[in-house]
Design an enzyme around this catalytic site. Structure first.
Site, PDB file in Angstrom:
ATOM      1  N   GLY A   1    -135.071 -48.856  32.548  1.00 46.36           N
ATOM      2  CA  GLY A   1    -134.843 -49.240  31.147  1.00 46.36           C
ATOM      3  C   GLY A   1    -134.768 -48.033  30.233  1.00 46.36           C
TER       4      GLY A   1
ATOM      5  N   ASN B   1    -131.757 -46.714  28.715  1.00 44.55           N
ATOM      6  CA  ASN B   1    -130.551 -46.522  27.901  1.00 44.55           C
ATOM      7  C   ASN B   1    -130.897 -46.471  26.417  1.00 44.55           C
ATOM      8  OD1 ASN B   1    -130.773 -49.478  28.981  1.00 44.55           O
ATOM      9  ND2 ASN B   1    -129.946 -49.650  26.909  1.00 44.55           N
ATOM     10  N   THR B   2    -132.125 -46.807  26.076  1.00 45.95           N
ATOM     11  CA  THR B   2    -132.539 -46.820  24.667  1.00 45.95           C
ATOM     12  C   THR B   2    -134.065 -46.656  24.583  1.00 45.95           C
ATOM     13  OG1 THR B   2    -132.441 -48.131  22.625  1.00 45.95           O
ATOM     14  CG2 THR B   2    -132.755 -49.361  24.647  1.00 45.95           C
TER      15      THR B   2
ATOM     16  N   ILE C   1    -137.997 -45.898  24.200  1.00 38.70           N
ATOM     17  CA  ILE C   1    -138.962 -44.969  24.795  1.00 38.70           C
ATOM     18  C   ILE C   1    -138.423 -44.376  26.099  1.00 38.70           C
ATOM     19  CG2 ILE C   1    -141.289 -44.832  25.776  1.00 38.70           C
ATOM     20  CD1 ILE C   1    -141.994 -47.218  23.859  1.00 38.70           C
TER      21      ILE C   1
ATOM     22  N   TYR D   1    -145.957 -62.526  27.029  1.00 40.16           N
ATOM     23  CA  TYR D   1    -145.833 -61.048  26.971  1.00 40.16           C
ATOM     24  C   TYR D   1    -147.171 -60.393  27.301  1.00 40.16           C
ATOM     25  CZ  TYR D   1    -144.864 -56.324  25.249  1.00 40.16           C
ATOM     26  OH  TYR D   1    -144.719 -54.956  25.149  1.00 40.16           O
TER      27      TYR D   1
HETATM   28  N1  LIG Z   1    -141.929 -50.523  21.188  1.00 39.30           N
HETATM   29  C1  LIG Z   1    -143.223 -50.761  21.135  1.00 39.30           C
HETATM   30  O1  LIG Z   1    -143.830 -50.821  20.072  1.00 39.30           O
HETATM   31  C2  LIG Z   1    -143.995 -50.967  22.417  1.00 39.30           C
HETATM   32  C3  LIG Z   1    -145.365 -51.212  22.334  1.00 39.30           C
HETATM   33  C4  LIG Z   1    -146.086 -51.396  23.498  1.00 39.30           C
HETATM   34  C5  LIG Z   1    -145.435 -51.350  24.726  1.00 39.30           C
HETATM   35  N2  LIG Z   1    -144.087 -51.131  24.775  1.00 39.30           N
HETATM   36  C6  LIG Z   1    -143.453 -51.100  26.102  1.00 39.30           C
HETATM   37  O2  LIG Z   1    -142.616 -49.974  26.200  1.00 39.30           O
HETATM   38  C7  LIG Z   1    -141.575 -50.221  27.134  1.00 39.30           C
HETATM   39  C8  LIG Z   1    -140.256 -49.744  26.566  1.00 39.30           C
HETATM   40  O3  LIG Z   1    -139.953 -50.539  25.450  1.00 39.30           O
HETATM   41  P1  LIG Z   1    -139.094 -50.021  24.197  1.00 39.30           P
HETATM   42  O4  LIG Z   1    -139.959 -50.174  23.026  1.00 39.30           O
HETATM   43  O5  LIG Z   1    -138.440 -48.759  24.473  1.00 39.30           O
HETATM   44  O6  LIG Z   1    -138.039 -51.221  24.123  1.00 39.30           O
HETATM   45  P2  LIG Z   1    -136.447 -51.238  24.124  1.00 39.30           P
HETATM   46  O7  LIG Z   1    -135.923 -50.247  23.163  1.00 39.30           O
HETATM   47  O8  LIG Z   1    -136.075 -52.667  23.946  1.00 39.30           O
HETATM   48  O9  LIG Z   1    -136.090 -50.756  25.600  1.00 39.30           O
HETATM   49  C9  LIG Z   1    -136.349 -51.594  26.695  1.00 39.30           C
HETATM   50  C10 LIG Z   1    -135.507 -51.153  27.854  1.00 39.30           C
HETATM   51  O10 LIG Z   1    -135.756 -52.044  28.943  1.00 39.30           O
HETATM   52  C11 LIG Z   1    -134.500 -52.495  29.438  1.00 39.30           C
HETATM   53  N3  LIG Z   1    -134.569 -53.797  30.085  1.00 39.30           N
HETATM   54  C12 LIG Z   1    -134.845 -54.972  29.528  1.00 39.30           C
HETATM   55  N4  LIG Z   1    -134.741 -55.943  30.426  1.00 39.30           N
HETATM   56  C13 LIG Z   1    -134.373 -55.353  31.593  1.00 39.30           C
HETATM   57  C14 LIG Z   1    -134.091 -55.833  32.879  1.00 39.30           C
HETATM   58  N5  LIG Z   1    -134.109 -57.138  33.183  1.00 39.30           N
HETATM   59  N6  LIG Z   1    -133.759 -54.953  33.833  1.00 39.30           N
HETATM   60  C15 LIG Z   1    -133.684 -53.637  33.567  1.00 39.30           C
HETATM   61  N7  LIG Z   1    -133.939 -53.118  32.349  1.00 39.30           N
HETATM   62  C16 LIG Z   1    -134.264 -53.985  31.379  1.00 39.30           C
HETATM   63  C17 LIG Z   1    -133.618 -52.520  28.222  1.00 39.30           C
HETATM   64  O11 LIG Z   1    -132.261 -52.577  28.605  1.00 39.30           O
HETATM   65  P3  LIG Z   1    -131.170 -53.291  27.648  1.00 39.30           P
HETATM   66  O12 LIG Z   1    -130.964 -52.339  26.510  1.00 39.30           O
HETATM   67  O13 LIG Z   1    -130.000 -53.461  28.523  1.00 39.30           O
HETATM   68  O14 LIG Z   1    -131.775 -54.571  27.212  1.00 39.30           O
HETATM   69  C18 LIG Z   1    -134.009 -51.232  27.552  1.00 39.30           C
HETATM   70  O15 LIG Z   1    -133.367 -50.158  28.160  1.00 39.30           O
HETATM   71  C19 LIG Z   1    -141.631 -51.705  27.433  1.00 39.30           C
HETATM   72  O16 LIG Z   1    -142.231 -51.904  28.691  1.00 39.30           O
HETATM   73  C20 LIG Z   1    -142.517 -52.278  26.352  1.00 39.30           C
HETATM   74  O17 LIG Z   1    -143.219 -53.420  26.765  1.00 39.30           O
HETATM   75  C21 LIG Z   1    -143.356 -50.921  23.657  1.00 39.30           C
END
Ligand SMILES: NC(=O)c1ccc[n+]([C@@H]2O[C@H](COP(=O)([O-])OP(=O)(O)OC[C@H]3O[C@@H](n4cnc5c(N)ncnc54)[C@H](OP(=O)(O)O)[C@@H]3O)[C@@H](O)[C@H]2O)c1
Length: 403
Positions: free
Chosen positions: A88, A90-91, A93, A243
């Protein structure tokens, strides 16, 4: 006439009498100058005061912003040629994690579900780092077949894996099912990564000392593993239920895996990245005004994706953590876990259940029967519910090695 009387008379002459008009006073150049000087001083005093208050507010806001962003991983160690998989990326973290690892010379397999978005990110990162060793690979964690295909291809390309970052995630989406019929958040956030990691264990061991980083969330604090309804069929609560449960599962998985990988040279740690301004809230379904407010609010009060990647980066890179395993980190510091996130019995149960759900053979022998039925030999159940496996340790090791 005395000198005192003289002074009194000239003062009386200088002082305007009640009869003198206001215009006379204003026309008096001395009074005008004095008044101007007074006003002048007052104006600048206010300016200085406002400037100082502004500086204080700015300093407090700057400090607060710094605290919100958390510590940055500043060690400059490089990992040239190390083989890395980030899911994951492409965008958000994940993309920032890849960017920094690429700067430090890693060879990175970008595992994303959308090849076009992955390619765009890959090209951008190559442009920014000049590291050509970045590869776009298809991985949909919501499909166990896709996970198996990804691993099969990876294994034809690489004999070792130095670092696996289980970063991909979805949050609070409406209830839907993965390709295999499992609840989407549990399926993607936990089961997909569970299978991926297990299938890559042999490559990780080849590269030992190697590392696994699991991106969990502080949302695990609200979560419970619902053994009666793991797939939220009876009741679906998209954040507090599904979640949080999936992020708690990430932690229990980390702890169980750390136990299984003891003495193999492969470490596994998990983290909360902070509250980060990413696309994770794409399923937020509140009114438009609330979305706009959140967007505005997040500009200051949320971490940037770069700041959000720092804890993952420390876990991935810091030489000081080479032997640390089974830990939960936030803002790059290790934190103790709440009892339900370090419950060994739940972690064991979840591991066995996950194996069944993804179709892996059991890594451990089945749990022993209760003490009343046990004939006194083999495994025993400790008072705290944990299992002492006796000679079972050998079996565990053999199966782990085979995986
Ligand atoms: N942002 C926060 O505040 C926060 C807080 C606590 C924990 N987290 C954790 O941090 C991690 C990264 O999240 P983020 O904030 O960077 O979110 P994000 O910007 O939405 O990035 C999530 C990534 O996961 C990919 N993904 C989603 N479903 C998938 C699947 N079925 N197979 C493969 N890849 C998939 C997405 O791909 P697509 O772009 O194609 O959907 C995207 O690249 C997550 O595990 C999240 O739970 C984030």
């Amino acid at each position: 006439m005395s000198a005192d009387t003289d002074r009194a008379m000239s003062a009386a002459a200088a002082t305007p009498t009640n009869n003198s008009s206001l215009s006379d006073i204003l026309r008096d150049p001395t009074a005008e100058r004095a008044e101007k000087a007074l006003c002048f001083r007052g104006f600048w005093a206010w300016c200085v005061l406002i400037f100082l208050i502004g500086c204080c507010v700015f300093a407090v806001m700057w400090l607060l912003r710094k605290c919100i962003q958390g510590p940055v991983y500043r060690k400059t160690n490089r990992i040239d040629g190390k083989v890395v998989i980030v899911t994951g990326c492409n965008t958000g973290i994940g993309k920032e994690t890849v960017l920094e690892l690429a700067r430090r010379g890693a060879k990175i397999y970008m595992a994303c579900r959308d090849p076009a978005r992955c390619e765009a990110a890959r090209i951008e990162i190559i442009d920014r780092t000049q590291n050509q060793q970045l590869f776009n690979r298809s991985l949909d964690l919501g499909s166990l077949d896709s996970v198996r295909n990804f691993v099969a291809r990876f294994k034809t390309e690489e004999a070792r894996l130095d670092l696996l970052v289980n970063n991909a995630g979805i949050m609070a989406c409406p209830r839907s099912l993965t390709a295999d019929g499992y609840e989407q958040q549990f399926g993607v956030n936990h089961l997909g990564h569970f299978l991926l990691t297990n299938l890559l264990l042999d490559r990780l061991k080849q590269a030992a000392p190697s590392r696994i980083v699991v991106v969990s969330s502080a949302a695990h604090l609200l979560g419970r593993i619902n053994r009666e309804d793991l797939m939220s069929e009876r009741k679906y609560s998209k954040f507090v239920g599904a979640y949080s449960q999936s992020k708690l599962a990430n932690i229990l998985f980390t702890r169980k895996l750390a136990e299984l990988l003891k003495d193999t040279g492969v470490t596994v740690n998990c983290c909360h990245p902070g509250v980060v301004r990413t696309e994770l809230n794409r399923h937020f379904s509140g009114p438009n005004w609330m979305k706009s407010f959140l967007k505005f609010f997040s500009l200051y009060f949320f971490k940037t994706p770069r700041a959000g990647a720092q804890t993952s980066l420390r876990l991935a890179l810091d030489p000081a953590l080479e032997r640390s395993t089974g830990g939960y980190y936030s803002d790059s510091m290790r934190f103790p876990l709440v009892p339900w996130a370090r419950n060994k019995e739940t972690a064991d149960w979840l591991w066995r259940e996950s194996e069944k759900l993804v179709g892996l053979p059991p890594i451990e022998p089945p749990p022993p029967s209760p003490p009343s039925q046990a004939n006194g030999s083999g495994s025993t159940t400790a008072a705290n519910g944990s299992h002492a496996t006796g000679s079972g340790g050998e079996n565990i090791e053999t199966i782990v090695v085979n995986r």
